[in-house]
Design a protein around this motif. Structure first.
Motif, mmCIF file in Angstrom:
data_model
loop_
_atom_site.group_PDB
_atom_site.id
_atom_site.type_symbol
_atom_site.label_atom_id
_atom_site.label_comp_id
_atom_site.label_asym_id
_atom_site.label_seq_id
_atom_site.Cartn_x
_atom_site.Cartn_y
_atom_site.Cartn_z
ATOM 1 N N GLY A 102 16.463 -5.690 0.761
ATOM 2 C CA GLY A 102 15.316 -4.783 0.654
ATOM 3 C C GLY A 102 15.051 -4.388 -0.788
ATOM 4 N N ALA A 103 13.763 -4.162 -1.079
ATOM 5 C CA ALA A 103 13.393 -3.735 -2.432
ATOM 6 C C ALA A 103 13.955 -2.354 -2.740
ATOM 7 C CB ALA A 103 11.879 -3.740 -2.584
ATOM 8 N N LYS A 104 14.155 -1.556 -1.698
ATOM 9 C CA LYS A 104 14.722 -0.227 -1.921
ATOM 10 C C LYS A 104 16.081 -0.362 -2.605
ATOM 11 C CE LYS A 104 13.857 3.239 1.033
ATOM 12 N NZ LYS A 104 13.900 3.960 2.325
ATOM 13 N N TRP A 128 6.702 7.665 -5.289
ATOM 14 C CA TRP A 128 7.359 7.328 -4.015
ATOM 15 C C TRP A 128 8.612 8.193 -3.929
ATOM 16 C CZ3 TRP A 128 11.315 3.038 -3.069
ATOM 17 C CH2 TRP A 128 11.609 2.951 -1.695
ATOM 18 N N TYR A 131 12.405 7.611 -5.354
ATOM 19 C CA TYR A 131 12.848 7.485 -6.759
ATOM 20 C C TYR A 131 13.668 8.686 -7.246
ATOM 21 C CZ TYR A 131 9.127 3.868 -7.094
ATOM 22 O OH TYR A 131 8.311 2.795 -6.898
ATOM 23 N N THR A 174 4.857 2.349 -10.827
ATOM 24 C CA THR A 174 4.563 1.696 -9.543
ATOM 25 C C THR A 174 3.095 1.333 -9.494
ATOM 26 O OG1 THR A 174 6.113 3.298 -8.629
ATOM 27 C CG2 THR A 174 4.944 1.918 -7.057
ATOM 28 N N ASN A 178 2.394 3.617 -4.356
ATOM 29 C CA ASN A 178 2.704 4.426 -3.190
ATOM 30 C C ASN A 178 3.078 5.782 -3.789
ATOM 31 O OD1 ASN A 178 3.710 5.671 -0.934
ATOM 32 N ND2 ASN A 178 5.465 4.299 -0.667
ATOM 33 N N ASP A 206 7.846 -1.366 -10.217
ATOM 34 C CA ASP A 206 7.956 -1.613 -8.780
ATOM 35 C C ASP A 206 6.625 -2.207 -8.332
ATOM 36 O OD1 ASP A 206 8.091 -1.532 -6.011
ATOM 37 O OD2 ASP A 206 9.044 0.433 -5.931
ATOM 38 N N ILE A 208 5.976 -3.936 -5.388
ATOM 39 C CA ILE A 208 6.088 -4.395 -3.995
ATOM 40 C C ILE A 208 4.723 -4.526 -3.309
ATOM 41 C CG2 ILE A 208 6.505 -2.098 -3.000
ATOM 42 C CD1 ILE A 208 8.640 -3.586 -1.188
ATOM 43 N N TYR A 209 3.713 -3.803 -3.817
ATOM 44 C CA TYR A 209 2.377 -3.900 -3.194
ATOM 45 C C TYR A 209 1.449 -4.833 -3.963
ATOM 46 C CZ TYR A 209 3.992 0.132 -0.545
ATOM 47 O OH TYR A 209 4.708 0.965 0.283
ATOM 48 N N SER A 241 8.783 -6.997 2.409
ATOM 49 C CA SER A 241 8.401 -6.101 3.504
ATOM 50 C C SER A 241 6.899 -5.977 3.696
ATOM 51 C CB SER A 241 8.953 -4.696 3.250
ATOM 52 O OG SER A 241 10.334 -4.658 3.439
ATOM 53 N N LYS A 242 6.191 -5.721 2.602
ATOM 54 C CA LYS A 242 4.768 -5.380 2.722
ATOM 55 C C LYS A 242 3.907 -6.639 2.727
ATOM 56 C CE LYS A 242 6.631 -1.377 1.875
ATOM 57 N NZ LYS A 242 6.773 -0.225 2.694
ATOM 58 N N ARG A 250 14.711 -6.955 5.809
ATOM 59 C CA ARG A 250 15.453 -6.444 4.658
ATOM 60 C C ARG A 250 15.670 -7.521 3.597
ATOM 61 N NH1 ARG A 250 13.539 -3.114 4.308
ATOM 62 N NH2 ARG A 250 14.958 -2.031 2.926
ATOM 63 N N LEU A 251 14.659 -7.742 2.787
ATOM 64 C CA LEU A 251 14.776 -8.710 1.700
ATOM 65 C C LEU A 251 13.934 -8.254 0.507
ATOM 66 C CD1 LEU A 251 16.182 -11.433 1.117
ATOM 67 C CD2 LEU A 251 14.089 -12.587 1.862
ATOM 68 N N TYR A 328 -2.298 3.130 1.472
ATOM 69 C CA TYR A 328 -2.215 4.582 1.619
ATOM 70 C C TYR A 328 -3.486 5.242 1.107
ATOM 71 C CZ TYR A 328 2.682 3.192 1.785
ATOM 72 O OH TYR A 328 3.869 2.573 2.108
HETATM 73 N N1 PMP Z 1 9.010 0.484 -3.339
HETATM 74 C C1 PMP Z 1 7.982 1.158 -2.810
HETATM 75 C C2 PMP Z 1 6.948 1.732 -3.716
HETATM 76 C C3 PMP Z 1 7.879 1.325 -1.429
HETATM 77 O O1 PMP Z 1 6.851 1.999 -0.911
HETATM 78 C C4 PMP Z 1 8.885 0.795 -0.607
HETATM 79 C C5 PMP Z 1 8.791 1.114 0.857
HETATM 80 N N2 PMP Z 1 9.152 0.286 1.712
HETATM 81 C C6 PMP Z 1 9.940 0.075 -1.213
HETATM 82 C C7 PMP Z 1 9.973 -0.048 -2.590
HETATM 83 C C8 PMP Z 1 11.073 -0.516 -0.450
HETATM 84 O O2 PMP Z 1 10.715 -1.519 0.443
HETATM 85 P P1 PMP Z 1 11.793 -2.368 1.226
HETATM 86 O O3 PMP Z 1 13.118 -1.743 1.026
HETATM 87 O O4 PMP Z 1 11.362 -2.355 2.654
HETATM 88 O O5 PMP Z 1 11.755 -3.759 0.651
#
Ligand code: PMP
Ligand code: GLU
Length: 394
Positions: A102-104, A128, A131, A174, A178, A206, A208-209, A241-242, A250-251, A328
């Motif tokens: 996961g990116a988290k 977000w 952080y 970001t 988000n 970040d 991810i979007y 994820s997105k 979870r990648l 969002y």
């Molecule tokens: N960064 C941002 C800005 C997010 O909104 C999210 C929410 N899922 C994530 C990272 C983490 O995503 P994930 O762990 O599902 O890959």
């Protein structure tokens, strides 16, 4: 006798994620038969594209069930290096890429490997909500800098300059954002990059979007692509994820300067080891064969963006910027005189509509609505929010 429950260190003292908690609560109310509409979680409602699922099943059938290196599968790293070059104009190498569950976790491991007590991390607000907690977990200090809706919620170079101290280690950026949906403009990124290079601070981008952008005049730009100097200071994080609707798989992944990538890998090797092996194989297929699916979902999000923005901005007392990316809508509800927690609690109790209070995002006069849901849910949510706001105004 010693108090075993006393918190020592930093990790034991974190606030749980409100996004995940509210989304789970809405789901549970629904399961109990309540007529809840939830615009809470940032989770696409699409199924994962078929071609990706098939690749995972094939990988399992082929016995891809063993550990990979802690930093991830070499074949996926290679695909990520190619992706960074093709999509982001970022030149990197397999030794700099670290894949995570996961990116988290990618974001967290980057912060953890870089920061500790005595360091300061600049986070533009609204942010977000994970952080600040991640930064606190390392013992570093959060320096939140408020950005303005009138300025597209972008951090300015002047604000950054003013927030930097000799202890500043990192800026978290970001885009698309988000919770605001704002997409940073190239000139803002260039100005931020200049300050980061001159003042010698790292940037965690970040992204991810990145694939979820909706306006031709607001494309996604990676700060690391601007010049080699800023590239050397940037960690770029991303995930599946997105973009591919793979939240539960979870990648995630990042690229970092080699010296930092080595530290991140050491941390992962003692904490998570590799992300699930057959999921990584499916990740290669996602990167290489799912672009038509990504575009199909992006178009649907673009339509939903227009719908939700038009419906919500008509509500008296609610102000929002037209989001250019992510999924969002961030709304200023300060005209009602309620704190965001109370607003959201009452909205759920009175109208059965779940949204996220802005408090956790560093903006207590706001709420966040996720439009990663069907058009009928968006219409119903707008109806309920309008009714609730009208009642508050009486
Ligand atoms: N960064 C941002 C800005 C997010 O909104 C999210 C929410 N899922 C994530 C990272 C983490 O995503 P994930 O762990 O599902 O890959
Ligand atoms: N990032 C998404 C959100 O903000 C999913 C929940 C989470 O990981 O925080 O809603």
């Amino acid at each position: 006798m010693q108090d075993l429950q006393k918190v020592s260190g930093f990790m034991g003292d974190l606030t749980p994620s409100a996004t995940l908690a509210i989304a789970a609560m809405a789901k549970s109310l629904k399961q109990q038969g309540m007529d809840v509409v939830s615009l809470s979680a940032g989770e696409p409602d699409f199924d994962t594209p078929e071609v990706i699922k098939r690749a995972c099943i094939d990988a399992l059938n082929q016995g891809k069930v063993y550990y990979t290196p802690a930093s991830g599968l070499m074949e996926l790293k290679q695909a990520i290096v190619e992706k960074f070059a093709a999509d982001n104009n970022i030149k990197t190498s397999v030794n700099q890429v670290v894949i995570a569950p996961g990116a988290k976790f990618s974001v967290f491991s980057a912060i953890a490997a870089l920061c500790g007590p005595g360091d300061e991390v600049i986070i533009p607000a609204p942010y977000w909500l994970s952080y600040p907690e991640m930064v606190k977990a390392t013992g570093a200090k959060v320096v939140a800098v408020e950005t303005k809706a009138e300025n597209n919620y972008e951090l300015t170079a002047e604000q950054l300059e003013a927030a930097i101290t000799p202890n500043t280690k990192l800026l978290i950026l970001t885009t698309p954002s988000n919770p605001t949906g704002a997409v940073y403009r190239k000139e803002t990124l260039e100005a931020i990059a200049r300050v980061a290079v001159v003042r010698n601070i790292m940037v965690l981008a970040d992204e991810i979007y990145e694939k979820l952008v909706y306006d031709a005049n607001a494309p996604h730009i990676s700060i690391a692509s601007l010049n080699p100097e800023i590239a050397d200071l940037t960690i770029t994080c991303n995930g599946f994820s997105k973009t591919y609707s793979m939240t539960g798989w979870r990648l995630g992944y990042l690229t970092a300067p080699l010296w930092l990538a080595k530290r991140i890998i050491a941390f992962q090797s003692h904490s998570t080891s590799n992300p699930t092996t057959f999921v990584q194989w499916a990740g290669i297929t996602a990167l290489k064969e799912a672009s038509a699916d990504v575009e199909r979902m992006r178009k649907a999000f673009a339509e939903r963006r227009d719908l939700i923005y038009n419906l919500i901005s008509e509500i008296d007392g609610v102000k929002c910027i037209r989001p250019q990316g992510a999924f969002y809508l961030f709304c200023d509800i300060s005209s009602f005189g309620l704190k965001s927690d109370e607003f959201c609690e009452r909205l759920l109790a009175e109208e059965m509509l779940a949204v996220i209070p802005g408090k956790g995002f560093g903006a207590d006069g706001c709420i966040r609505l996720s439009y990663a849901c069907s058009e009928s849910m968006i219409r119903e949510a707008a109806r309920r929010l309008a009714k609730f706001c009208a009642a508050l105004r009486k």
